[in-house]
Design an enzyme around this catalytic site. Sequence first.
Site, PDB file in Angstrom:
ATOM      1  N   LYS A  92      23.120  46.405  38.380  1.00 47.04           N
ATOM      2  CA  LYS A  92      23.916  46.536  37.147  1.00 47.04           C
ATOM      3  C   LYS A  92      23.059  46.256  35.911  1.00 47.04           C
ATOM      4  O   LYS A  92      23.299  46.826  34.845  1.00 47.04           O
ATOM      5  CB  LYS A  92      25.139  45.597  37.185  1.00 47.04           C
ATOM      6  CG  LYS A  92      26.136  45.984  38.268  1.00 47.04           C
ATOM      7  CD  LYS A  92      27.509  46.290  37.709  1.00 47.04           C
ATOM      8  CE  LYS A  92      28.284  47.252  38.569  1.00 47.04           C
ATOM      9  NZ  LYS A  92      29.153  46.675  39.551  1.00 47.04           N
ATOM     10  N   LYS A 140      28.245  58.156  48.463  1.00 46.36           N
ATOM     11  CA  LYS A 140      29.614  57.658  48.532  1.00 46.36           C
ATOM     12  C   LYS A 140      30.478  58.274  47.430  1.00 46.36           C
ATOM     13  O   LYS A 140      29.996  58.470  46.314  1.00 46.36           O
ATOM     14  CB  LYS A 140      29.556  56.139  48.310  1.00 46.36           C
ATOM     15  CG  LYS A 140      30.562  55.338  49.066  1.00 46.36           C
ATOM     16  CD  LYS A 140      30.270  53.863  48.921  1.00 46.36           C
ATOM     17  CE  LYS A 140      30.843  53.330  47.631  1.00 46.36           C
ATOM     18  NZ  LYS A 140      31.061  51.878  47.622  1.00 46.36           N
ATOM     19  N   LYS A 173      34.010  56.354  41.551  1.00 45.07           N
ATOM     20  CA  LYS A 173      34.753  56.627  40.325  1.00 45.07           C
ATOM     21  C   LYS A 173      33.833  56.957  39.160  1.00 45.07           C
ATOM     22  O   LYS A 173      34.259  57.531  38.173  1.00 45.07           O
ATOM     23  CB  LYS A 173      35.711  55.497  39.952  1.00 45.07           C
ATOM     24  CG  LYS A 173      35.357  54.109  40.342  1.00 45.07           C
ATOM     25  CD  LYS A 173      36.468  53.118  39.953  1.00 45.07           C
ATOM     26  CE  LYS A 173      36.728  52.119  41.055  1.00 45.07           C
ATOM     27  NZ  LYS A 173      37.419  50.938  40.815  1.00 45.07           N
TER      28      LYS A 173
HETATM   29  P1  AMP Z   1      34.978  49.911  43.771  1.00 39.77           P
HETATM   30  O1  AMP Z   1      35.496  51.296  43.590  1.00 39.77           O
HETATM   31  O2  AMP Z   1      33.486  49.890  43.901  1.00 39.77           O
HETATM   32  O3  AMP Z   1      35.509  48.908  42.774  1.00 39.77           O
HETATM   33  O4  AMP Z   1      35.481  49.427  45.195  1.00 39.77           O
HETATM   34  C1  AMP Z   1      36.764  48.943  45.516  1.00 39.77           C
HETATM   35  C2  AMP Z   1      36.904  48.875  47.033  1.00 39.77           C
HETATM   36  O5  AMP Z   1      36.949  50.220  47.596  1.00 39.77           O
HETATM   37  C3  AMP Z   1      35.730  48.158  47.746  1.00 39.77           C
HETATM   38  O6  AMP Z   1      36.220  47.372  48.833  1.00 39.77           O
HETATM   39  C4  AMP Z   1      34.862  49.289  48.244  1.00 39.77           C
HETATM   40  O7  AMP Z   1      34.122  48.950  49.378  1.00 39.77           O
HETATM   41  C5  AMP Z   1      35.903  50.402  48.561  1.00 39.77           C
HETATM   42  N1  AMP Z   1      35.303  51.765  48.359  1.00 39.77           N
HETATM   43  C6  AMP Z   1      34.808  52.256  47.195  1.00 39.77           C
HETATM   44  N2  AMP Z   1      34.361  53.537  47.362  1.00 39.77           N
HETATM   45  C7  AMP Z   1      34.570  53.865  48.666  1.00 39.77           C
HETATM   46  C8  AMP Z   1      34.332  55.049  49.460  1.00 39.77           C
HETATM   47  N3  AMP Z   1      33.800  56.158  48.945  1.00 39.77           N
HETATM   48  N4  AMP Z   1      34.684  55.016  50.767  1.00 39.77           N
HETATM   49  C9  AMP Z   1      35.252  53.906  51.296  1.00 39.77           C
HETATM   50  N5  AMP Z   1      35.509  52.775  50.611  1.00 39.77           N
HETATM   51  C10 AMP Z   1      35.184  52.728  49.307  1.00 39.77           C
END
Ligand code: AMP
Length: 321
Positions: free
Chosen positions: A106, A188, A191
């Site tokens: 970050k 992956k 967002k």
């Molecule tokens: P974030 O979007 O990084 O804030 O992640 C929120 C939660 O969603 C975390 O537990 C991540 O591990 C999960 N997560 C985020 N992106 C993915 C993805 N493409 N596939 C599976 N899990 C995800």
Amino acid sequence: MRIFSAIRPTGEIHIGNYLGSIKEWLFLQDKNECYFCIADLHAITTPYNPKTLRKNILSLASTYLALGIDSLFIQSEVKEHTELAWLINTIVPVSLLQRMTQFKDKSKEHKEYINAGLLNYPVLMAADILLYKSEKVPVGQDQKQHIEFTRDIALKFNKQFGETFVLPEILVSKNQAKIMSLKDPTKKMSKTGDPKACIFLKDKEEEIIKKIMGAKTDTEKIIKFDAEHKKGISNLLSIYSAFSDKAIALIEKEYKDKSYAEFKKDLGELLVLKLRDFKKKYNEYLNHPDYVLDVLDKGKKRAQEKASLTIKEVRKKMGLD
Ligand code: AMP
Ligand code: TRP
């Protein structure tokens, strides 16, 4: 079992978040003592807009509720999180924080915004978890280092001040799906990436269809799961399987003689159908903010009850009371 997890109110929830994280919480919620948190204090460690933060928090709360998660509260409303974070700050070596992967990533991403909150992010996260004496923390693999950090700090505290904290463990379920980008299935779904490569829960129906039809596949034209050589179609099969609760082998069989276009069309329609119900509920909650605020208030009181006991114990052990 006592369970804690959180998501930051930054950006929209996508099907990767849902299938990789929130769907799992739904199973856990029925059988355990769960605390699911909207981590607003973590959200402000990276650049954000103060004018839309509150709206994002309520939107995330409505999203959780529409998906069936109701043991819910806002991190900053339970002041014990910041108090415990300060107290445990005093036993955390700075060098350990500087070595954390997320801090390094970050800091590179937002060179103009390397603040002390970003460095101390793992301390607040440890406080979130330890405050509830949580045994399991359901998160994605990307958070593993933070959970290990939490264990190290809990162990150090217990040694220094006497047995206080439970050592938490990461909970990664076997059937937890990792959803890949629709445009680059080696990455992956995220967002912050290309919005065409990501299906948000709130996407319009025609957007969903368009994104699925435009998903990257290969030239072989065989609908078969092969995560090594056919990453695109394998990702679509995983999404189909997770939303239909059908085994991948069965889907492969059903689409044996069909084209990629036919498969994509059906997948798009499946997603539209599944997300239609979500969107209806989401809009109802969004139009009834009093109800959502009431759920959050109840969640706050429930969390506070547990959190205040831990803080009392910690203050005593540290000689403050
Ligand atoms: P974030 O979007 O990084 O804030 O992640 C929120 C939660 O969603 C975390 O537990 C991540 O591990 C999960 N997560 C985020 N992106 C993915 C993805 N493409 N596939 C599976 N899990 C995800
Ligand atoms: N850092 C987590 C993420 O980015 C969110 C989070 C904050 C969290 N506090 C937590 C997750 C405590 C689990 C436990 O996804």
